[in-house]
Design a protein around this motif. Structure first.
Motif, mmCIF file in Angstrom:
data_model
loop_
_atom_site.group_PDB
_atom_site.id
_atom_site.type_symbol
_atom_site.label_atom_id
_atom_site.label_comp_id
_atom_site.label_asym_id
_atom_site.label_seq_id
_atom_site.Cartn_x
_atom_site.Cartn_y
_atom_site.Cartn_z
ATOM 1 N N GLY A 1 -12.355 -0.495 -20.098
ATOM 2 C CA GLY A 1 -13.579 -1.271 -19.972
ATOM 3 C C GLY A 1 -13.298 -2.518 -19.158
ATOM 4 N N PRO A 2 -14.030 -3.599 -19.430
ATOM 5 C CA PRO A 2 -13.804 -4.847 -18.699
ATOM 6 C C PRO A 2 -12.364 -5.352 -18.879
ATOM 7 C CG PRO A 2 -15.871 -4.943 -19.901
ATOM 8 C CD PRO A 2 -15.163 -3.702 -20.359
ATOM 9 N N TYR A 3 -11.816 -5.934 -17.810
ATOM 10 C CA TYR A 3 -10.462 -6.492 -17.894
ATOM 11 C C TYR A 3 -10.300 -7.598 -16.856
ATOM 12 C CZ TYR A 3 -9.115 -3.821 -13.721
ATOM 13 O OH TYR A 3 -9.029 -3.323 -12.445
ATOM 14 N N ALA A 4 -9.281 -8.417 -17.064
ATOM 15 C CA ALA A 4 -8.909 -9.465 -16.111
ATOM 16 C C ALA A 4 -7.417 -9.354 -15.851
ATOM 17 C CB ALA A 4 -9.243 -10.842 -16.684
ATOM 18 N N GLY A 5 -7.050 -9.312 -14.583
ATOM 19 C CA GLY A 5 -5.652 -9.156 -14.210
ATOM 20 C C GLY A 5 -5.546 -8.138 -13.092
ATOM 21 N N ALA A 6 -4.323 -7.750 -12.808
ATOM 22 C CA ALA A 6 -4.080 -6.800 -11.715
ATOM 23 C C ALA A 6 -4.752 -5.462 -12.021
ATOM 24 C CB ALA A 6 -2.579 -6.605 -11.543
ATOM 25 N N PRO A 7 -5.261 -4.789 -10.991
ATOM 26 C CA PRO A 7 -5.847 -3.459 -11.204
ATOM 27 C C PRO A 7 -4.814 -2.506 -11.805
ATOM 28 C CG PRO A 7 -6.327 -4.249 -8.983
ATOM 29 C CD PRO A 7 -5.341 -5.213 -9.594
ATOM 30 N N THR A 8 -5.285 -1.560 -12.614
ATOM 31 C CA THR A 8 -4.392 -0.587 -13.248
ATOM 32 C C THR A 8 -4.855 0.831 -12.940
ATOM 33 O OG1 THR A 8 -3.516 0.232 -15.349
ATOM 34 C CG2 THR A 8 -5.701 -0.738 -15.429
ATOM 35 N N ASP A 9 -3.894 1.742 -12.828
ATOM 36 C CA ASP A 9 -4.214 3.157 -12.648
ATOM 37 C C ASP A 9 -4.582 3.798 -13.976
ATOM 38 O OD1 ASP A 9 -3.596 2.978 -9.966
ATOM 39 O OD2 ASP A 9 -1.516 3.595 -10.243
ATOM 40 N N HIS A 10 -4.289 3.090 -15.082
ATOM 41 C CA HIS A 10 -4.472 3.685 -16.407
ATOM 42 C C HIS A 10 -5.894 3.442 -16.912
ATOM 43 C CE1 HIS A 10 -0.046 2.854 -16.097
ATOM 44 N NE2 HIS A 10 -0.131 4.168 -16.130
ATOM 45 N N THR A 11 -6.839 4.181 -16.293
ATOM 46 C CA THR A 11 -8.243 4.018 -16.685
ATOM 47 C C THR A 11 -8.607 4.965 -17.825
ATOM 48 O OG1 THR A 11 -8.873 5.537 -14.926
ATOM 49 C CG2 THR A 11 -8.943 3.179 -14.417
#
Length: 150
Positions: A56-66
């Protein structure tokens, strides 16, 4: 964690004119900005009836673990255990899914609505072993407040 941060969380979540996702995004950004050892802050939620979590919503570096299957990684384990999971050193965890080589520690706290585990807040830190009982209590508070708007 101090009461000022708690009141900021409540103020953000109380903005009924904004979507739930917008408010959760603002909580993530505020926590990342205000707490030095919170380098990535995000929410994962159960993906419908599937045995998996969806980012869901997040703050920080993009992640592949969606998408994270239940039982896999720290987040997937919390989806099954319904218990907080504090990892002082991610390199010592067999079932750890690395999001970034800079991450040294992680804390995941489940999010309950009406007694049902519907997701979690996940914090990554680039600082070794930074999480205390105060972090756990604070994140439990955040999730309790979040559960009121879901």
């Amino acid at each position: 964690m101090n009461s000022l941060l708690k009141s900021k969380v409540i103020a953000i979540l109380d903005r009924k004119g904004q979507s739930v996702n917008t408010r959760l995004q603002e909580v993530c950004e505020m926590l990342k900005a205000e707490i030095p050892h919170y380098d990535w802050v995000g929410f994962y939620f159960r993906n419908g009836e599937k045995e998996e979590l969806k980012l869901g919503p997040y703050a920080g570096a993009p992640t592949d673990h969606t998408i994270i299957p239940f039982g896999k990684g720290i987040c997937g384990q919390v989806a099954v255990s319904n218990a907080n999971f504090v990892v002082p050193d991610v390199s010592a965890q067999d079932n750890y899914i690395a999001c970034s080589i800079t991450v040294k520690a992680e804390i995941v706290v489940p999010l309950f609505v009406n007694g049902k585990n519907i997701g979690q807040i996940d914090i990554d830190s680039n600082t070794p072993d930074p999480f205390t009982a105060a972090d756990e209590r604070f994140l439990e508070f955040v999730n309790l407040e979040v559960s009121k708007i879901l």
